[in-house]
Design a protein around this motif. Structure first.
Motif, PDB file in Angstrom:
ATOM      1  N   LEU A  54      -2.677  10.086  -4.229  1.00 21.10           N
ATOM      2  CA  LEU A  54      -3.561   8.564  -4.595  1.00 21.10           C
ATOM      3  C   LEU A  54      -2.854   7.816  -3.318  1.00 21.10           C
ATOM      4  O   LEU A  54      -1.851   7.748  -2.959  1.00 21.10           O
ATOM      5  CB  LEU A  54      -2.831   8.050  -5.863  1.00 21.10           C
ATOM      6  CG  LEU A  54      -2.808   6.735  -6.152  1.00 21.10           C
ATOM      7  CD1 LEU A  54      -4.154   6.065  -6.270  1.00 21.10           C
ATOM      8  CD2 LEU A  54      -1.917   6.361  -7.157  1.00 21.10           C
ATOM      9  N   LYS A  55      -4.001   6.780  -2.847  1.00 19.60           N
ATOM     10  CA  LYS A  55      -3.768   5.659  -2.090  1.00 19.60           C
ATOM     11  C   LYS A  55      -3.882   4.551  -2.814  1.00 19.60           C
ATOM     12  O   LYS A  55      -5.013   4.318  -3.431  1.00 19.60           O
ATOM     13  CB  LYS A  55      -4.521   5.815  -0.617  1.00 19.60           C
ATOM     14  CG  LYS A  55      -4.075   4.768   0.049  1.00 19.60           C
ATOM     15  CD  LYS A  55      -4.573   4.746   1.662  1.00 19.60           C
ATOM     16  CE  LYS A  55      -3.985   4.066   2.511  1.00 19.60           C
ATOM     17  NZ  LYS A  55      -4.386   3.888   3.860  1.00 19.60           N
ATOM     18  N   VAL A  56      -2.890   3.820  -3.080  1.00 13.58           N
ATOM     19  CA  VAL A  56      -3.014   2.759  -4.021  1.00 13.58           C
ATOM     20  C   VAL A  56      -2.579   1.360  -3.254  1.00 13.58           C
ATOM     21  O   VAL A  56      -1.701   1.425  -2.721  1.00 13.58           O
ATOM     22  CB  VAL A  56      -2.332   2.881  -5.300  1.00 13.58           C
ATOM     23  CG1 VAL A  56      -0.787   2.892  -5.151  1.00 13.58           C
ATOM     24  CG2 VAL A  56      -2.588   1.755  -6.272  1.00 13.58           C
ATOM     25  N   PHE A 103      -8.086  15.329  -0.032  1.00  7.45           N
ATOM     26  CA  PHE A 103      -7.945  14.054   0.154  1.00  7.45           C
ATOM     27  C   PHE A 103      -7.977  13.618   1.615  1.00  7.45           C
ATOM     28  O   PHE A 103      -7.554  14.270   2.418  1.00  7.45           O
ATOM     29  CB  PHE A 103      -6.344  13.624  -0.155  1.00  7.45           C
ATOM     30  CG  PHE A 103      -6.020  12.257  -0.227  1.00  7.45           C
ATOM     31  CD1 PHE A 103      -6.229  11.199  -1.277  1.00  7.45           C
ATOM     32  CD2 PHE A 103      -5.507  11.388   1.033  1.00  7.45           C
ATOM     33  CE1 PHE A 103      -5.918   9.809  -1.042  1.00  7.45           C
ATOM     34  CE2 PHE A 103      -5.264  10.109   1.065  1.00  7.45           C
ATOM     35  CZ  PHE A 103      -5.481   9.464   0.097  1.00  7.45           C
ATOM     36  N   VAL A 104      -8.656  12.836   1.849  1.00  8.40           N
ATOM     37  CA  VAL A 104      -9.162  12.205   2.898  1.00  8.40           C
ATOM     38  C   VAL A 104      -8.745  10.638   3.318  1.00  8.40           C
ATOM     39  O   VAL A 104      -9.299   9.719   2.508  1.00  8.40           O
ATOM     40  CB  VAL A 104     -10.614  12.229   3.306  1.00  8.40           C
ATOM     41  CG1 VAL A 104     -10.740  11.833   4.854  1.00  8.40           C
ATOM     42  CG2 VAL A 104     -11.205  13.737   3.545  1.00  8.40           C
ATOM     43  N   GLU A 105      -7.698  10.496   3.935  1.00  3.37           N
ATOM     44  CA  GLU A 105      -7.251   9.277   3.821  1.00  3.37           C
ATOM     45  C   GLU A 105      -7.981   8.191   4.260  1.00  3.37           C
ATOM     46  O   GLU A 105      -7.985   6.922   4.288  1.00  3.37           O
ATOM     47  CB  GLU A 105      -5.700   9.052   4.504  1.00  3.37           C
ATOM     48  CG  GLU A 105      -5.039   7.755   4.636  1.00  3.37           C
ATOM     49  CD  GLU A 105      -3.531   7.903   5.096  1.00  3.37           C
ATOM     50  OE1 GLU A 105      -3.100   6.643   5.012  1.00  3.37           O
ATOM     51  OE2 GLU A 105      -3.056   8.780   5.417  1.00  3.37           O
ATOM     52  N   ALA A 106      -8.795   8.448   5.500  1.00  2.00           N
ATOM     53  CA  ALA A 106      -9.890   7.280   5.970  1.00  2.00           C
ATOM     54  C   ALA A 106     -10.797   7.069   4.938  1.00  2.00           C
ATOM     55  O   ALA A 106     -11.161   5.871   4.910  1.00  2.00           O
ATOM     56  CB  ALA A 106     -10.644   7.904   7.225  1.00  2.00           C
ATOM     57  N   ASP A 107     -11.280   7.951   4.159  1.00  2.00           N
ATOM     58  CA  ASP A 107     -12.034   7.470   3.116  1.00  2.00           C
ATOM     59  C   ASP A 107     -11.273   6.559   2.083  1.00  2.00           C
ATOM     60  O   ASP A 107     -11.879   5.594   1.560  1.00  2.00           O
ATOM     61  CB  ASP A 107     -12.647   8.831   2.597  1.00  2.00           C
ATOM     62  CG  ASP A 107     -13.629   9.525   3.048  1.00  2.00           C
ATOM     63  OD1 ASP A 107     -14.063   9.129   4.099  1.00  2.00           O
ATOM     64  OD2 ASP A 107     -13.769  10.712   2.570  1.00  2.00           O
ATOM     65  N   ILE A 124      -8.018   8.084  -5.631  1.00  2.00           N
ATOM     66  CA  ILE A 124      -7.547   9.300  -6.174  1.00  2.00           C
ATOM     67  C   ILE A 124      -8.302  10.585  -5.847  1.00  2.00           C
ATOM     68  O   ILE A 124      -9.673  10.598  -6.406  1.00  2.00           O
ATOM     69  CB  ILE A 124      -7.085   9.298  -7.819  1.00  2.00           C
ATOM     70  CG1 ILE A 124      -6.472   8.134  -8.050  1.00  2.00           C
ATOM     71  CG2 ILE A 124      -6.448  10.711  -8.145  1.00  2.00           C
ATOM     72  CD1 ILE A 124      -6.301   7.619  -9.420  1.00  2.00           C
ATOM     73  N   SER A 125      -7.687  11.729  -5.414  1.00  2.00           N
ATOM     74  CA  SER A 125      -8.396  13.081  -5.175  1.00  2.00           C
ATOM     75  C   SER A 125      -7.475  14.002  -5.423  1.00  2.00           C
ATOM     76  O   SER A 125      -6.243  13.772  -5.239  1.00  2.00           O
ATOM     77  CB  SER A 125      -9.256  13.065  -4.161  1.00  2.00           C
ATOM     78  OG  SER A 125      -8.533  13.339  -2.821  1.00  2.00           O
ATOM     79  N   LEU A 126      -7.894  15.236  -5.517  1.00  2.00           N
ATOM     80  CA  LEU A 126      -6.746  16.582  -5.224  1.00  2.00           C
ATOM     81  C   LEU A 126      -6.330  16.480  -3.702  1.00  2.00           C
ATOM     82  O   LEU A 126      -7.126  16.133  -2.848  1.00  2.00           O
ATOM     83  CB  LEU A 126      -7.750  17.573  -5.314  1.00  2.00           C
ATOM     84  CG  LEU A 126      -8.441  18.037  -6.767  1.00  2.00           C
ATOM     85  CD1 LEU A 126      -9.108  19.419  -6.786  1.00  2.00           C
ATOM     86  CD2 LEU A 126      -7.219  18.017  -7.786  1.00  2.00           C
ATOM     87  N   ILE A 172       0.970  -1.030  -0.201  1.00  2.00           N
ATOM     88  CA  ILE A 172      -0.042  -0.045   0.020  1.00  2.00           C
ATOM     89  C   ILE A 172       0.984   0.997  -0.118  1.00  2.00           C
ATOM     90  O   ILE A 172       1.786   1.174   0.842  1.00  2.00           O
ATOM     91  CB  ILE A 172      -1.125  -0.344   1.102  1.00  2.00           C
ATOM     92  CG1 ILE A 172      -2.005  -1.050   1.075  1.00  2.00           C
ATOM     93  CG2 ILE A 172      -1.602   1.443   1.271  1.00  2.00           C
ATOM     94  CD1 ILE A 172      -3.151  -0.894   2.211  1.00  2.00           C
ATOM     95  N   SER A 173       0.496   1.816  -0.939  1.00  2.00           N
ATOM     96  CA  SER A 173       1.411   3.628  -1.132  1.00  2.00           C
ATOM     97  C   SER A 173       0.708   4.629  -0.876  1.00  2.00           C
ATOM     98  O   SER A 173      -0.481   4.387  -1.689  1.00  2.00           O
ATOM     99  CB  SER A 173       2.403   3.429  -2.123  1.00  2.00           C
ATOM    100  OG  SER A 173       3.283   2.197  -2.333  1.00  2.00           O
TER     101      SER A 173
END
Length: 135
Positions: A97-99, A120-124, A114-116, A82-83
């Motif tokens: 991006l969280k991938v 970006f909300v890491e929990a989402d 992906i979001s701006l 996970i990155s």
């Protein structure tokens, strides 16, 4: 595999690479899942090398991108990375991006949120990635 998406995804198959992409765009957010069956010769490499090469290739496709964090573990026994990656496209706002990349036998999955960067909300992102299941 299964995953919970906010709506029906658009499916795109790249016939030259064999990659199937599923994507939902919801306002400033994008939910993406990609899957490909890796060729036998690619599977001769150690799983961590396959995950590292995938991340490196992704970064090369996004000039100016950088890895913010990266973590390796096993997801239900499958090698996983996970990155969080950030990049800036000239003339556009920063993107984040969280991938999650998962190597499940000969199948390689990439699941991304992906979001701006400024919204970006890491929990989402984490909630979305947690819905991914390999069947």
């Amino acid at each position: 595999f299964s995953i919970r998406l906010p709506s029906t995804p658009t499916e795109l198959v790249n016939s030259s690479s064999g990659v199937t992409n599923f994507q939902v765009i919801d306002g400033d957010k994008s939910y993406v899942v990609s899957v490909v069956n890796l060729p036998r010769e690619a599977l001769e490499a150690p799983p961590q090398q396959i995950l590292d090469q995938a991340q490196s290739s992704f970064l090369k496709s996004l000039p100016g991108s950088r890895v913010v964090t990266s973590e390796n573990f096993n997801l239900r026994g499958f090698p996983t990375m996970i990155s969080i990656i950030e990049w800036q496209t000239p003339g556009k706002p920063d993107t984040k991006l969280k991938v999650m990349a998962v190597l499940a036998g000969s199948r390689f999955f990439s699941v991304g949120f992906i979001s701006l960067k400024d919204v970006f909300v890491e929990a989402d992102a984490g909630k979305y990635l947690a819905t991914f299941q390999i069947k």
